[in-house]
Write a protein that holds these residues in place. Structure first.
Motif, PDB file in Angstrom:
ATOM      1  N   THR A   1       0.798  -1.222   0.000  1.00  0.00           N
ATOM      2  CA  THR A   1       0.000   0.000   0.000  1.00  0.00           C
ATOM      3  C   THR A   1       0.834   1.277   0.000  1.00  0.00           C
ATOM      4  O   THR A   1       0.598   2.191  -0.801  1.00  0.00           O
ATOM      5  N   ILE A   2       1.794   1.371   0.899  1.00  0.00           N
ATOM      6  CA  ILE A   2       2.560   2.605   1.011  1.00  0.00           C
ATOM      7  C   ILE A   2       3.532   2.765  -0.156  1.00  0.00           C
ATOM      8  O   ILE A   2       3.770   3.882  -0.627  1.00  0.00           O
ATOM      9  N   ALA A   3       4.088   1.673  -0.651  1.00  0.00           N
ATOM     10  CA  ALA A   3       4.956   1.759  -1.829  1.00  0.00           C
ATOM     11  C   ALA A   3       4.176   2.312  -3.015  1.00  0.00           C
ATOM     12  O   ALA A   3       4.660   3.186  -3.757  1.00  0.00           O
ATOM     13  N   ILE A   4       2.948   1.821  -3.187  1.00  0.00           N
ATOM     14  CA  ILE A   4       2.094   2.317  -4.267  1.00  0.00           C
ATOM     15  C   ILE A   4       1.769   3.793  -4.052  1.00  0.00           C
ATOM     16  O   ILE A   4       1.845   4.615  -4.977  1.00  0.00           O
ATOM     17  N   SER A   5       1.417   4.136  -2.834  1.00  0.00           N
ATOM     18  CA  SER A   5       1.049   5.523  -2.528  1.00  0.00           C
ATOM     19  C   SER A   5       2.220   6.476  -2.745  1.00  0.00           C
ATOM     20  O   SER A   5       2.043   7.589  -3.258  1.00  0.00           O
ATOM     21  N   ARG A   6       3.407   6.050  -2.360  1.00  0.00           N
ATOM     22  CA  ARG A   6       4.586   6.905  -2.577  1.00  0.00           C
ATOM     23  C   ARG A   6       4.865   7.066  -4.070  1.00  0.00           C
ATOM     24  O   ARG A   6       5.291   8.151  -4.514  1.00  0.00           O
ATOM     25  N   TYR A   7       4.630   6.030  -4.841  1.00  0.00           N
ATOM     26  CA  TYR A   7       4.789   6.156  -6.292  1.00  0.00           C
ATOM     27  C   TYR A   7       3.794   7.178  -6.835  1.00  0.00           C
ATOM     28  O   TYR A   7       4.173   8.057  -7.638  1.00  0.00           O
ATOM     29  N   LEU A   8       2.550   7.084  -6.416  1.00  0.00           N
ATOM     30  CA  LEU A   8       1.533   8.020  -6.891  1.00  0.00           C
ATOM     31  C   LEU A   8       1.853   9.450  -6.458  1.00  0.00           C
ATOM     32  O   LEU A   8       1.604  10.397  -7.204  1.00  0.00           O
ATOM     33  N   GLU A   9       2.403   9.608  -5.264  1.00  0.00           N
ATOM     34  CA  GLU A   9       2.796  10.941  -4.795  1.00  0.00           C
ATOM     35  C   GLU A   9       3.912  11.517  -5.667  1.00  0.00           C
ATOM     36  O   GLU A   9       3.944  12.718  -5.947  1.00  0.00           O
ATOM     37  N   SER A  10       4.816  10.650  -6.119  1.00  0.00           N
ATOM     38  CA  SER A  10       5.907  11.105  -6.991  1.00  0.00           C
ATOM     39  C   SER A  10       5.386  11.485  -8.372  1.00  0.00           C
ATOM     40  O   SER A  10       5.836  12.453  -8.982  1.00  0.00           O
ATOM     41  N   VAL A  11       4.412  10.715  -8.847  1.00  0.00           N
ATOM     42  CA  VAL A  11       3.817  10.987 -10.160  1.00  0.00           C
ATOM     43  C   VAL A  11       2.993  12.267 -10.118  1.00  0.00           C
ATOM     44  O   VAL A  11       3.025  13.071 -11.057  1.00  0.00           O
ATOM     45  N   GLN A  12       2.247  12.447  -9.031  1.00  0.00           N
ATOM     46  CA  GLN A  12       1.387  13.624  -8.873  1.00  0.00           C
ATOM     47  C   GLN A  12       1.642  14.210  -7.477  1.00  0.00           C
ATOM     48  O   GLN A  12       1.003  13.828  -6.503  1.00  0.00           O
ATOM     49  N   PRO A  13       2.597  15.139  -7.369  1.00  0.00           N
ATOM     50  CA  PRO A  13       3.010  15.658  -6.050  1.00  0.00           C
ATOM     51  C   PRO A  13       1.930  16.401  -5.274  1.00  0.00           C
ATOM     52  O   PRO A  13       1.995  16.471  -4.043  1.00  0.00           O
ATOM     53  N   GLU A  14       0.957  16.954  -5.971  1.00  0.00           N
ATOM     54  CA  GLU A  14      -0.072  17.736  -5.285  1.00  0.00           C
ATOM     55  C   GLU A  14      -1.445  17.096  -5.421  1.00  0.00           C
ATOM     56  O   GLU A  14      -1.753  16.540  -6.468  1.00  0.00           O
ATOM     57  N   PRO A  15      -2.263  17.162  -4.398  1.00  0.00           N
ATOM     58  CA  PRO A  15      -1.952  17.711  -3.076  1.00  0.00           C
ATOM     59  C   PRO A  15      -1.016  16.795  -2.303  1.00  0.00           C
ATOM     60  O   PRO A  15      -1.128  15.570  -2.388  1.00  0.00           O
ATOM     61  N   ASN A  16      -0.114  17.399  -1.586  1.00  0.00           N
ATOM     62  CA  ASN A  16       0.867  16.628  -0.829  1.00  0.00           C
ATOM     63  C   ASN A  16       0.192  15.892   0.327  1.00  0.00           C
ATOM     64  O   ASN A  16      -0.588  16.459   1.073  1.00  0.00           O
TER      65      ASN A  16
END
Length: 209
Positions: free
Chosen positions: A66-81
């Motif tokens: 879950t968190i690995a996926i979420s961190r990838y998505l955060e990198s792809v789309q930084p906002e909203p942080n």
């Protein structure tokens, strides 16, 4: 991107909410946990752990956890942080998030494994004492969370973050499928849950299920 998911499971729900907050559209593929589809050779090829969720990218690369996926998505789309903008804020969010995963979610999981739903599958022999102990830990954490939420709208950093997503999904799972409902007297937890439930990402999830 394809997300292999299961509507009743808390971890895929965490990713679905995270993606919705980012405005990222994912193609959903439902995995039948009851028939053991997540343990099939086809699925194991995507995630050797045989667990959901799994995010499959356009080139076939698969990301589990879950968190690995979420961190990838955060990198792809930084906002909203959602993971933190400053070193201190990032550490603060991570601290509370680890509390939730290791001190609440783990205990809810023990109660789930030793509860009647899993027992009915015949896959495990429930340990009544283990469930009683984990149930007590869960209710103690609910009390602690209520105290921590006193005077706060969100769990960490003074704003909505990944910690709120995890907390909301874990408590919802605990209440609906494990029979561990927060005491109604915990007004700060109740108010926080109501506040989070009003977010569009949560409403979309409820509509989808």
């Amino acid at each position: 991107m394809i997300l292999y998911t299961a509507k009743i499971a808390p971890n895929p729900r965490r990713v679905m909410i995270f993606a919705a907050e980012k405005g990222i559209e994912l193609d959903m593929v439902e995995i039948d946990l009851r028939t053991g589809e997540h343990k099939s050779p086809t699925f194991i090829a995507k995630n050797p752990s045989g667990k959901i969720p799994v995010l499959e990218l356009e080139d076939g690369t698969c990301i589990a956890e879950t968190i690995a996926i979420s961190r990838y998505l955060e990198s792809v789309q930084p906002e909203p942080n959602l993971f933190g903008e400053t070193p201190l804020e990032t550490a603060h969010i991570e601290m509370y998030h680890r509390f939730l995963e290791h001190e609440l979610f783990t205990q809810v999981g023990i109660s789930w494994v030793n509860g009647p739903i899993v027992a009915a599958t015949g896959l495990v022999t429930p340990i009544e004492a283990a469930k009683a102990r984990s149930d007590a830990f869960v209710h103690a954490y609910f009390q602690r969370l209520d105290e921590e939420l006193s005077g706060k709208d969100y769990i960490a950093a003074g704003r909505f973050t990944v910690a709120d997503i995890t907390g909301f999904c874990v408590i919802d799972f605990a209440e609906t499928l494990v029979g561990l409902k927060p005491d109604p007297a915990l007004e700060h937890v109740a108010n926080w849950r109501s506040r989070i439930a009003e977010r569009d990402s949560i409403k979309r999830l409820i509509t989808a299920t």
